[in-house]
Motif scaffolding. Structure first.
Motif, PDB file in Angstrom:
ATOM      1  N   LEU A 229       3.194  -1.137  -4.857  1.00  9.81           N
ATOM      2  CA  LEU A 229       4.336  -2.046  -4.787  1.00  9.81           C
ATOM      3  C   LEU A 229       5.615  -1.381  -5.281  1.00  9.81           C
ATOM      4  CD1 LEU A 229       2.740  -5.421  -5.986  1.00  9.81           C
ATOM      5  CD2 LEU A 229       3.258  -4.684  -3.651  1.00  9.81           C
ATOM      6  N   LEU A 230       5.571  -0.773  -6.452  1.00  9.39           N
ATOM      7  CA  LEU A 230       6.782  -0.181  -7.020  1.00  9.39           C
ATOM      8  C   LEU A 230       7.123   1.148  -6.363  1.00  9.39           C
ATOM      9  CD1 LEU A 230       6.263  -0.976 -10.817  1.00  9.39           C
ATOM     10  CD2 LEU A 230       7.513  -2.265  -9.098  1.00  9.39           C
ATOM     11  N   GLY A 231       6.133   1.838  -5.803  1.00 10.58           N
ATOM     12  CA  GLY A 231       6.408   3.082  -5.092  1.00 10.58           C
ATOM     13  C   GLY A 231       6.889   2.854  -3.682  1.00 10.58           C
ATOM     14  N   GLY A 232       6.586   1.684  -3.113  1.00 10.25           N
ATOM     15  CA  GLY A 232       7.074   1.345  -1.777  1.00 10.25           C
ATOM     16  C   GLY A 232       6.621   2.282  -0.681  1.00 10.25           C
ATOM     17  N   GLY A 233       5.469   2.918  -0.842  1.00 14.75           N
ATOM     18  CA  GLY A 233       4.989   3.839   0.174  1.00 14.75           C
ATOM     19  C   GLY A 233       5.539   5.241   0.051  1.00 14.75           C
ATOM     20  N   ARG A 234       6.521   5.442  -0.811  1.00 15.12           N
ATOM     21  CA  ARG A 234       7.094   6.778  -0.996  1.00 15.12           C
ATOM     22  C   ARG A 234       6.375   7.562  -2.090  1.00 15.12           C
ATOM     23  NH1 ARG A 234      13.635   5.440  -0.841  1.00 15.12           N
ATOM     24  NH2 ARG A 234      13.640   4.456   1.235  1.00 15.12           N
ATOM     25  N   VAL A 235       5.749   6.852  -2.998  1.00 14.19           N
ATOM     26  CA  VAL A 235       4.968   7.478  -4.069  1.00 14.19           C
ATOM     27  C   VAL A 235       3.521   7.041  -3.884  1.00 14.19           C
ATOM     28  CG1 VAL A 235       4.657   7.746  -6.542  1.00 14.19           C
ATOM     29  CG2 VAL A 235       6.949   7.436  -5.616  1.00 14.19           C
ATOM     30  N   VAL A 236       2.678   7.958  -3.455  1.00 13.43           N
ATOM     31  CA  VAL A 236       1.279   7.647  -3.148  1.00 13.43           C
ATOM     32  C   VAL A 236       0.393   8.350  -4.164  1.00 13.43           C
ATOM     33  CG1 VAL A 236      -0.546   7.751  -1.429  1.00 13.43           C
ATOM     34  CG2 VAL A 236       1.831   7.443  -0.702  1.00 13.43           C
ATOM     35  N   MET A 237      -0.438   7.552  -4.835  1.00 12.96           N
ATOM     36  CA  MET A 237      -1.408   8.112  -5.766  1.00 12.96           C
ATOM     37  C   MET A 237      -2.779   8.180  -5.110  1.00 12.96           C
ATOM     38  SD  MET A 237      -0.201   6.461  -9.417  1.00 12.96           S
ATOM     39  CE  MET A 237      -1.447   7.407 -10.316  1.00 12.96           C
ATOM     40  N   LEU A 238      -3.706   8.837  -5.771  1.00 13.88           N
ATOM     41  CA  LEU A 238      -4.981   9.178  -5.159  1.00 13.88           C
ATOM     42  C   LEU A 238      -5.767   7.935  -4.745  1.00 13.88           C
ATOM     43  CD1 LEU A 238      -6.636  11.593  -4.333  1.00 13.88           C
ATOM     44  CD2 LEU A 238      -7.668  11.632  -6.598  1.00 13.88           C
ATOM     45  N   SER A 239      -5.793   6.908  -5.579  1.00 16.05           N
ATOM     46  CA  SER A 239      -6.548   5.708  -5.239  1.00 16.05           C
ATOM     47  C   SER A 239      -5.979   5.017  -4.006  1.00 16.05           C
ATOM     48  CB  SER A 239      -6.548   4.744  -6.429  1.00 16.05           C
ATOM     49  OG  SER A 239      -5.226   4.420  -6.814  1.00 16.05           O
ATOM     50  N   GLU A 240      -4.644   4.977  -3.879  1.00 12.38           N
ATOM     51  CA  GLU A 240      -4.024   4.394  -2.689  1.00 12.38           C
ATOM     52  C   GLU A 240      -4.317   5.247  -1.461  1.00 12.38           C
ATOM     53  OE1 GLU A 240       0.387   3.003  -1.052  1.00 12.38           O
ATOM     54  OE2 GLU A 240       0.169   3.900  -3.048  1.00 12.38           O
ATOM     55  N   TYR A 241      -4.348   6.556  -1.633  1.00 14.22           N
ATOM     56  CA  TYR A 241      -4.641   7.451  -0.518  1.00 14.22           C
ATOM     57  C   TYR A 241      -6.071   7.263  -0.022  1.00 14.22           C
ATOM     58  CZ  TYR A 241      -3.906  11.705   2.242  1.00 14.22           C
ATOM     59  OH  TYR A 241      -3.752  12.613   3.264  1.00 14.22           O
ATOM     60  N   VAL A 242      -6.986   6.981  -0.943  1.00 14.65           N
ATOM     61  CA  VAL A 242      -8.367   6.674  -0.547  1.00 14.65           C
ATOM     62  C   VAL A 242      -8.388   5.426   0.331  1.00 14.65           C
ATOM     63  CG1 VAL A 242     -10.626   5.954  -1.398  1.00 14.65           C
ATOM     64  CG2 VAL A 242      -9.408   7.795  -2.551  1.00 14.65           C
ATOM     65  N   SER A 243      -7.637   4.400  -0.060  1.00 17.17           N
ATOM     66  CA  SER A 243      -7.582   3.168   0.722  1.00 17.17           C
ATOM     67  C   SER A 243      -7.015   3.419   2.116  1.00 17.17           C
ATOM     68  CB  SER A 243      -6.730   2.132  -0.020  1.00 17.17           C
ATOM     69  OG  SER A 243      -6.544   0.968   0.757  1.00 17.17           O
ATOM     70  N   VAL A 244      -5.986   4.261   2.198  1.00 16.84           N
ATOM     71  CA  VAL A 244      -5.390   4.577   3.505  1.00 16.84           C
ATOM     72  C   VAL A 244      -6.415   5.246   4.415  1.00 16.84           C
ATOM     73  CG1 VAL A 244      -3.676   6.016   4.676  1.00 16.84           C
ATOM     74  CG2 VAL A 244      -3.038   4.708   2.649  1.00 16.84           C
ATOM     75  N   ASN A 245      -7.186   6.173   3.879  1.00 14.97           N
ATOM     76  CA  ASN A 245      -8.172   6.887   4.690  1.00 14.97           C
ATOM     77  C   ASN A 245      -9.339   5.998   5.090  1.00 14.97           C
ATOM     78  OD1 ASN A 245      -7.592   9.983   4.933  1.00 14.97           O
ATOM     79  ND2 ASN A 245      -7.003   9.444   2.858  1.00 14.97           N
ATOM     80  N   VAL A 246      -9.647   5.000   4.282  1.00 11.72           N
ATOM     81  CA  VAL A 246     -10.752   4.098   4.618  1.00 11.72           C
ATOM     82  C   VAL A 246     -10.323   3.040   5.628  1.00 11.72           C
ATOM     83  CG1 VAL A 246     -12.296   2.318   3.695  1.00 11.72           C
ATOM     84  CG2 VAL A 246     -11.987   4.457   2.460  1.00 11.72           C
ATOM     85  N   LEU A 247      -9.165   2.433   5.421  1.00 13.03           N
ATOM     86  CA  LEU A 247      -8.769   1.271   6.212  1.00 13.03           C
ATOM     87  C   LEU A 247      -7.892   1.607   7.416  1.00 13.03           C
ATOM     88  CD1 LEU A 247      -7.933  -1.179   3.276  1.00 13.03           C
ATOM     89  CD2 LEU A 247     -10.062  -0.988   4.571  1.00 13.03           C
ATOM     90  N   GLN A 248      -7.167   2.717   7.374  1.00  8.90           N
ATOM     91  CA  GLN A 248      -6.220   3.008   8.444  1.00  8.90           C
ATOM     92  C   GLN A 248      -6.641   4.206   9.294  1.00  8.90           C
ATOM     93  OE1 GLN A 248      -2.171   3.149   6.961  1.00  8.90           O
ATOM     94  NE2 GLN A 248      -2.501   1.444   5.561  1.00  8.90           N
ATOM     95  N   THR A 249      -6.832   5.356   8.676  1.00 10.75           N
ATOM     96  CA  THR A 249      -7.180   6.548   9.451  1.00 10.75           C
ATOM     97  C   THR A 249      -8.674   6.667   9.709  1.00 10.75           C
ATOM     98  OG1 THR A 249      -7.346   7.905   7.447  1.00 10.75           O
ATOM     99  CG2 THR A 249      -5.188   7.753   8.504  1.00 10.75           C
ATOM    100  N   LEU A 250      -9.486   5.863   9.010  1.00  3.82           N
ATOM    101  CA  LEU A 250     -10.943   5.825   9.190  1.00  3.82           C
ATOM    102  C   LEU A 250     -11.607   7.181   8.954  1.00  3.82           C
ATOM    103  CD1 LEU A 250     -11.182   3.535  12.361  1.00  3.82           C
ATOM    104  CD2 LEU A 250     -11.224   2.884   9.948  1.00  3.82           C
TER     105      LEU A 250
END
Length: 284
Positions: A229-250
């Motif tokens: 929320l506070l990073g607004g997609g510009r600051v990505v941490m490892l846990s958020e990156y895991v979610s992106v790979n699971v839910l979006q890029t598969l």
């Protein structure tokens, strides 16, 4: 002469009482260890057998940047939270009984508010026309609004606010072990504040400091909502990156490798800080 108990009696008793832990051990094995083995297996089998996911994690530019950003934010957050927590814990010990109750309530109150609500609150406070920027402009400190959102600064502010109470509690427990009359005696004998701190306060409270560092750093490694929320997609941490790979890029195998590295970082942090000594005593 009193008869000596057989040496195997204590062990047998421990084994007998250990049967009560079997249901909990079964639950842990079923709901933690088995899925963990599956994640580790997935990280080396998808999309192809081997350690390609781990190689890509540390060699590709994007994943490496996320990894470095995560460690940087966690280190900064830990340092600031422990410093704030140390000052707060010292204030709790030095305060009177009534004031201590009020301060403890202020420290514990954030635990009753969810991380999502805290993050949204900081978004309102830190936005361009938010209270913080309006106050800074009104006082005359800055001529125009500061960029406090959608960057690393906003993420650190939100994480420090969330994690500082976790640093206060072990540090307060460590300060409670100090007889403040020793500090007063050192000052009366001519010791400066700096010497008193480095020769009395810091050595005694060091286990609490290590415990606070361990708690804050481990918690910060797994942060998801606040950076998102506070990073607004510009600051990505490892846990958020895991979610992106699971839910979006598969890319589940790559996400599993990232989760395994996150777990390894946590275990390394726990092991190193425990070896430094006294973490368990700091939590006592």
């Amino acid at each position: 002469m009193q008869a000596r108990r057989p040496p195997g009696g204590a062990v047998a008793g421990l084994g007998r009482y250990g049967l009560f832990a079997l249901p909990l051990a079964a639950v842990v094995m079923a709901f933690y260890c088995v899925p963990l083995i599956g994640v580790l297996a997935l990280s080396v089998t998808d999309p192809a057998p081997g350690f390609g996911n781990y190689v890509r994690l540390f060699t590709a530019v994007g994943p490496s940047r996320v990894f470095a950003t995560t460690l940087e934010i966690c280190a900064i957050t830990t340092l600031i939270s422990v410093v704030f927590g140390y000052a707060t814990a010292y204030g709790l010990v030095a305060a009177g009984d009534r004031l201590r109750i009020v301060l403890l309530a202020a420290v514990l109150m954030p635990f009753w508010v969810s991380a999502l609500i805290r993050a949204f609150s900081w978004m309102i406070l830190l936005q361009g026309n938010g209270i913080v920027n309006q106050a800074l402009i009104g006082i005359g400190i800055v001529p125009e609004p500061l960029p406090l959102l959608r960057n690393q600064l906003g993420v650190v502010i939100g994480m420090v606010h969330y994690l500082t109470p976790y640093a206060v509690l072990p540090l307060y427990a460590a300060f409670r072990q100090i007889d403040m009359r020793v500090v007063a005696a050192a000052r009366s004998l001519g010791a400066s504040e700096r010497r008193t701190f480095f020769t009395i306060l810091l050595p005694i409270t060091l286990p609490g400091v290590l415990a606070a560092v361990l708690i804050v750093f481990v918690f910060s490694l797994g942060f998801f909502v606040t950076p998102a929320l506070l990073g607004g997609g510009r600051v990505v941490m490892l846990s958020e990156y895991v979610s992106v790979n699971v839910l979006q890029t598969l890319r589940w195998g790559f996400a599993a490798a990232q989760a395994a590295v996150l777990l390894a970082l946590t275990l390394v942090a726990v092991g190193v800080l425990t070896r430094l000594g006294g973490v368990g005593r700091g939590l006592a």
